[in-house]
Design an enzyme around this catalytic site. Structure first.
Site, PDB file in Angstrom:
ATOM      1  N   SER A  90       0.807  -1.220   0.000  1.00 51.44           N
ATOM      2  CA  SER A  90       0.000   0.000   0.000  1.00 51.44           C
ATOM      3  C   SER A  90       0.845   1.278   0.000  1.00 51.44           C
ATOM      4  CB  SER A  90      -0.979  -0.004   1.182  1.00 51.44           C
ATOM      5  OG  SER A  90      -0.321   0.101   2.424  1.00 51.44           O
ATOM      6  N   PRO A 149      -0.416   2.905   4.933  1.00 49.90           N
ATOM      7  CA  PRO A 149      -1.426   3.560   4.087  1.00 49.90           C
ATOM      8  C   PRO A 149      -2.690   2.707   3.963  1.00 49.90           C
ATOM      9  CG  PRO A 149       0.756   3.777   3.124  1.00 49.90           C
ATOM     10  CD  PRO A 149       0.911   2.839   4.279  1.00 49.90           C
ATOM     11  N   TYR A 150      -2.552   1.376   3.899  1.00 49.97           N
ATOM     12  CA  TYR A 150      -3.741   0.511   3.864  1.00 49.97           C
ATOM     13  C   TYR A 150      -4.638   0.801   5.066  1.00 49.97           C
ATOM     14  CZ  TYR A 150      -6.494  -3.725   4.796  1.00 49.97           C
ATOM     15  OH  TYR A 150      -7.510  -4.601   5.093  1.00 49.97           O
ATOM     16  N   GLY A 151      -4.024   0.840   6.264  1.00 51.85           N
ATOM     17  CA  GLY A 151      -4.791   1.087   7.485  1.00 51.85           C
ATOM     18  C   GLY A 151      -5.508   2.432   7.440  1.00 51.85           C
ATOM     19  N   THR A 153      -6.663   3.898   4.753  1.00 58.55           N
ATOM     20  CA  THR A 153      -7.854   3.821   3.880  1.00 58.55           C
ATOM     21  C   THR A 153      -8.968   3.035   4.560  1.00 58.55           C
ATOM     22  OG1 THR A 153      -7.038   1.854   2.677  1.00 58.55           O
ATOM     23  CG2 THR A 153      -6.504   4.024   1.757  1.00 58.55           C
TER      24      THR A 153
END
Ligand code: NAD
Length: 330
Positions: A90, A149-151, A153
């Site tokens: 991510s 960044p995944y977390g 989103t």
């Protein structure tokens, strides 16, 4: 009779959820575009047993582009699982995919349902919203501080669900899932790669010391809880963990006992990886009777059975090597 819509229906958790809802007597409209985050042939396989069911319909569409109102028309419950998973990829230029598939797609779906008489909107959120949580086990009142960044989103989409719930009255539930595992797990996830390594002899990249702990949660416990949450009066945010966190070293030893030795390939810790994850599940237990029932060894055995079948279907897999040591192989 409950009419359910499931986004991400061809994915790992989504396909188990569809099977569970159908077994419970619900009618299910599945949505998935079959992204190429991993081999779409695996997603077609996930759909194979669902498609012939008389109460299942499937629409191969992108949540970012399709007209969603006709798809959610008449739905009682919407389960929103579609998204771009994976923590490590991510970073960098692929973040755009995460922002589009996790945040913008969720906002489009929320707009499509906002004025409908839904009984529940269930969102698959993630333990990754917590990052390195200050308290273990972690309760929902801890301030989320994602480390990837995944977390970010997943937390953004969860906040959107909360905005539609608090401001517009949408009966939304966000369930923070902790490391879900079971048959047909995504091939990029640790336990799937670990079992594959034990079966094939290929190396398993172990990031960090192996002392990091994970609250592995069996997929059937997760999808059962999703339906229970939908049937309850609860709205808001709740954790779904396995209630028995173990270290990666422990998980490796369990797989070695079940399948055979694993050839470890030690790597430095990956950026943003939380050291420990563990869910406080008291709220889910109170609100909709959540109780994880599957022991890690039993869940791993079910996964290994599935992996043996998958490997046997691959033309290049021979019949010798560690695979022959799997005690469940017949
Ligand atoms: P998965 O990749 O197997 O399933 C997600 C599915 O969504 C895929 O089949 C993909 O094709 C579909 N999809 C993505 N974008 C789409 C779009 N724009 N339109 C239509 N379909 C789209 O992943 P999974 O492991 O089953 O995870 C399901 C959900 O649960 C995800 O939202 C993930 O973030 C969340 N989650 C998973 C875990 C876990 O341990 N697997 C943990 C926490 C949260």
């Amino acid at each position: 009779m409950t009419r359910a819509v499931v986004t991400g229906a061809a994915g790992f958790i989504g396909s188990h959820l569809c099977a569970h809802l159908l077994a419970a007597g619900d009618t299910v409209l599945g949505i998935d575009v079959l992204t190429d985050y991993y081999d779409p042939a695996l997603k077609e396989r996930n759909l194979r047993d669902l498609i012939p069911h008389p109460s299942f319909t499937f629409h191969r569409v992108d949540l970012l582009e399709a007209a969603l109102e006709p798809l959610v028309d008449g739905a009682d419950v919407v389960y929103h699982l579609a998204g771009q998973p994976g923590v490590r990829p991510s970073w960098g230029k692929d973040f755009e995919l995460y922002a589009r598939r996790n945040v913008l797609a969720s906002q489009r779906l929320l707009e499509a349902v906002r004025d409908r008489p839904l009984r529940k909107f269930v969102y698959a959120s993630s333990s990754s919203v917590y990052g390195d949580a200050p308290a273990i086990p972690t309760g929902e009142s801890v301030c989320p501080r994602p480390l990837t960044p995944y977390g970010v989103t997943k937390l953004s989409a969860e906040h959107l669900c909360e905005v539609y719930r608090i401001t517009l009255g949408l009966p939304a539930v966000s369930l923070r899932l902790f490391s879900v595992y079971g048959p047909r797990q995504r091939p990029d996830m640790a336990l799937a790669r670990l079992i594959e390594a034990a079966l094939t002899g290929r190396p398993f990249p172990l990031y960090g010391s192996g002392e990091q702990t994970r609250d592995f949660t069996y997929v059937h416990d997760v999808v059962t809880a999703m339906r229970e949450a939908a049937c309850s009066s609860f709205t808001g945010v709740a954790n779904l963990g396995g209630d028995a966190p173990v270290s990666m070293k422990h998980a490796i030893a369990a797989v070695e006992r079940l399948v055979g030795p694993v050839n470890l390939d030690p790597r430095p810790s990956s950026r943003g990886e939380a050291r420990h994850t563990a869910a406080d599940i008291a709220l889910a237990a109170r609100a909709f009777g959540y109780r994880p029932r599957t022991e890690l060894d039993d869940g791993l055995a079910a996964m290994a059975d599935q992996s043996v079948i998958d490997l046997a279907r691959q033309p290049e897999s021979g019949s010798t090597g560690p695979r022959a040591m799997w005690r469940g192989a017949t």
